[in-house]
Design an enzyme around this catalytic site. Structure first.
Site, PDB file in Angstrom:
ATOM      1  N   GLU A   5     -28.218  17.781 -16.179  1.00  0.00           N
ATOM      2  CA  GLU A   5     -26.798  17.683 -15.813  1.00  0.00           C
ATOM      3  C   GLU A   5     -26.227  19.088 -15.715  1.00  0.00           C
ATOM      4  O   GLU A   5     -26.904  20.071 -16.038  1.00  0.00           O
ATOM      5  CB  GLU A   5     -26.047  16.846 -16.846  1.00  0.00           C
ATOM      6  N   HIS A  23     -13.663  15.004 -15.833  1.00  0.00           N
ATOM      7  CA  HIS A  23     -14.985  14.814 -15.236  1.00  0.00           C
ATOM      8  C   HIS A  23     -14.842  14.948 -13.722  1.00  0.00           C
ATOM      9  O   HIS A  23     -13.968  14.327 -13.131  1.00  0.00           O
ATOM     10  CB  HIS A  23     -15.543  13.442 -15.606  1.00  0.00           C
ATOM     11  N   ARG A  72     -18.864  21.895 -16.104  1.00  0.00           N
ATOM     12  CA  ARG A  72     -17.918  20.882 -15.631  1.00  0.00           C
ATOM     13  C   ARG A  72     -16.525  21.420 -15.305  1.00  0.00           C
ATOM     14  O   ARG A  72     -15.889  20.986 -14.352  1.00  0.00           O
ATOM     15  CB  ARG A  72     -17.808  19.841 -16.734  1.00  0.00           C
ATOM     16  N   HIS A 113     -11.438  12.871 -19.095  1.00  0.00           N
ATOM     17  CA  HIS A 113     -12.706  12.266 -19.530  1.00  0.00           C
ATOM     18  C   HIS A 113     -12.992  12.462 -21.015  1.00  0.00           C
ATOM     19  O   HIS A 113     -13.499  11.564 -21.679  1.00  0.00           O
ATOM     20  CB  HIS A 113     -13.829  12.884 -18.695  1.00  0.00           C
ATOM     21  N   ARG A 143     -17.012  21.242 -23.119  1.00  0.00           N
ATOM     22  CA  ARG A 143     -18.224  20.611 -23.628  1.00  0.00           C
ATOM     23  C   ARG A 143     -19.341  20.592 -22.591  1.00  0.00           C
ATOM     24  O   ARG A 143     -19.123  20.276 -21.414  1.00  0.00           O
ATOM     25  CB  ARG A 143     -17.906  19.168 -24.025  1.00  0.00           C
TER      26      ARG A 143
END
Ligand code: FAD
Ligand code: SIN
Length: 526
Positions: free
Chosen positions: A113, A241, A288, A349, A384
């Site tokens: 990811e 997100h 992200r 998110h 994160r």
């Protein structure tokens, strides 16, 4: 109702369940949960759980990826211990029956990811959270020492304040004696006295108009601890997100896992042009915060409501095997993701901040622990790393149990705790007052405290929220309790904390991006 238990666990996601399963070996556990036991963010987790399993991956690489994603604001000590304990905790999940996908040779199938330099995400198709939640619930239901009570809303943790003793944020002896729990069936507030209380109430996405979070995610734990004068930090770091399915009428928003980008999907505009590489050389797989900002900026530049994720680049067979849930969902609204691009948009998110805890999951309040999304352990810093949150919950619920069982024998129940006082609450106002205030809050947060902020926007949000706060507190004091007013009050509390912490941060860093401050000059981010 009044009862005494060794451990009170508030919340039945991965954090609460993992703690309960371990604590139950040392005493009686009572777990309360707001609605149905399996309802919470855990159940919807798609991508998986990050953990170092095979070479060429190493703990050092996962540690560095976490630090870089966190824009160097993560606590290195916490990052190190979390990552180094990850393999053991994940293998424990396997012992509890969790079935991670495997390759033909029997090894774990690992996904990638954004922000990860290696393939290290263990998963169960695109329904990892569902698999974990189911297996942990089964184990908890079998344990004789665990009592699970559904449809109960924790209202406040009980401290000296309820004994009439004044406490303030500087007090270092605030002690938790359990919690007041509202029972919507009897309409009564029960007193649960506990030697140890574990706060595991999850996230707060519902304070925004659009979120991947389920409806229970109203920030209750953070709000309760803040009201009890406990330490809360990092609330400005709300993670958006990058890829939720653009389907405006659907709430909560359906997630399109980042693992699809790890498998080769690329973000594009309506004309099929890639654009994230203009913002970061890692393109669609950058951390992200960078990808969500790139999409936000491109949507504003082009004046569009969404961009696209081109999943046709992933081999068909991989889509059917790894992403069956997303394939079926998109097909149900007329999109065949093996042939067409998916319209996607960033939505709220994950809360990187929360109740401040130490390396043992202990909060600033004695005998109160916190784990999972409501906690701020120091792992995530300013942003994160994908799939690090299920891991964090496992590591800190485990650590909290170690510390709690050491102190348990020396703690006694506080018998002086009064029952909940509901005198003078007679008003049963029309629901519209509550639902309208909730919508106003969500509009304020989404308009002024979203992906891009500024001093002016934050001040505007602060001023508007103050009015909502005053109105809601007045209503709450007079109202007969109903879940909606309790949640609204908590949402306003956490909205206030997000705005206040954002105003206090005089830099642009990670998820907190302000037009008034230049980006933090990271030594490790490119
Ligand atoms: P939750 O699982 O949200 O559980 C919270 C519990 O607290 C619920 O049972 C709720 O009912 C209860 N509760 C709340 N308030 C009260 C109250 N007042 N009284 C009583 N009970 C209360 N992370 C990853 O690492 N990997 C992923 O692939 C991933 N995918 C995700 C996909 C989605 C769609 C979402 C929303 C999140 C995802 N995340 C992922 C994040 C991760 O799922 C969550 O951070 C994590 O599951 C939180 O676990 P938790 O136990 O803290 O909270
Ligand atoms: C996802 O699957 O993209 C979500 C992963 C996460 O939030 O950690």
């Amino acid at each position: 109702m009044r009862k005494e238990v060794d451990f009170l666990v508030i919340g039945s996601g991965v954090a609460g369940l993992c703690f309960a399963l371990k604590a139950a070996n040392f005493g009686k556990v009572c777990m309360v949960t707001k609605t149905k036991m399996d309802e919470g963010s855990t159940r919807y987790a798609q991508g998986g759980i990050a953990s170092v399993v095979y070479q060429p991956d190493t703990y050092e690489k996962h540690i560095e990826d976490t630090m870089v994603a966190g824009d160097e604001l993560s606590d290195r000590n916490i990052v190190e211990l979390t990552i180094r304990e990850s393999t053991e905790r994940v293998m424990e999940l396997v012992e509890w029956g969790v079935d991670f996908d495997k390759n033909k040779d029997g090894s774990f199938a690992l996904a990638k990811e954004g922000g990860h330099s290696e393939f290290r995400v263990l998963h169960h198709k695109d329904m990892t959270g569902y698999e974990i939640e189911e297996k942990l619930i089964l184990a908890a239901q079998k344990h004789a020492n665990i009592e699970i009570i559904e449809n109960r809303i924790a209202l406040e943790i009980i401290t000296q304040h309820h004994l009439g003793v004044e406490v303030n944020r500087r007090s270092n002896d605030i002690t938790c004696y359990g919690a007041y729990i509202y029972n919507p069936e009897t309409k009564e507030v029960d007193t649960i006295l506990a030697k140890i209380t574990m706060m595991a109430t999850g996230g707060l996405g519902m304070v925004y108009e659009h979120t991947t979070n389920p409806v229970v995610a109203t920030g209750d734990g953070v709000a309760m601890v803040y009201r009890a004068k406990g330490a809360v930090r990092g609330m400005e770091f709300v993670q958006f997100h990058p890829t939720s399915l653009y389907n405006p009428k659907e709430s909560p928003s359906f997630l399109i896992t980042e693992a699809m980008r790890g498998a080769g999907a690329i973000l594009k505009d309506a004309n099929g042009n890639t654009f994230v590489d203009k913002y970061d050389e890692r393109g669609s797989l950058a951390p992200r915060d960078i990808v969500a900002r790139a999409i936000d900026s491109e949507m504003k530049r082009q004046g569009v409501d969404h961009v696209y994720l081109d999943t046709t680049l992933i081999p068909k067979q991989e889509i059917f095997e790894h992403f069956p849930n997303i394939y079926a969902k998109c097909l149900s609204i007329g999109i065949d993701i093996t042939k067409e691009m998916i319209p996607v948009v960033p939505v709220a998110h994950y809360s990187c901040g929360g109740i401040q805890t130490n390396e043992w999951g202990a909060t600033s309040i004695i005998n109160l622990y916190a784990s999972g999304e409501c906690a701020s352990t120091g792992l995530h810093g300013a942003n994160r790393l994908a799939s690090n949150s299920l891991l964090e919950a496992l590591v800190f619920s485990h650590r909290a149990c170690i510390k709690a069982m050491q102190t348990l024998p020396s703690i006694s129940f506080c018998q002086d705790v009064p029952d909940w006082n509901s005198e003078g609450t007679v008003l049963n106002e029309e629901m519209v007052l509550i639902t309208q205030s909730r919508k106003e809050l969500q509009t304020i947060m989404s308009s002024y405290v979203g992906i891009v902020r500024s001093n002016l926007r934050l001040q505007r949000a602060f001023d508007r929220l103050e009015i909502l706060y005053r109105e809601t507190e007045a209503l709450y004091k007079k109202s007969i309790l109903i879940p909606e007013i309790c949640e609204l009050r908590n949402m306003i509390n956490v909205g206030y904390l997000i705005i206040k912490h954002a105003m206090d941060r005089k830099e642009s860093r990670g998820l907190h991006y302000s037009l008034d401050y230049p980006p933090y000059q990271s030594q490790t981010r490119k």
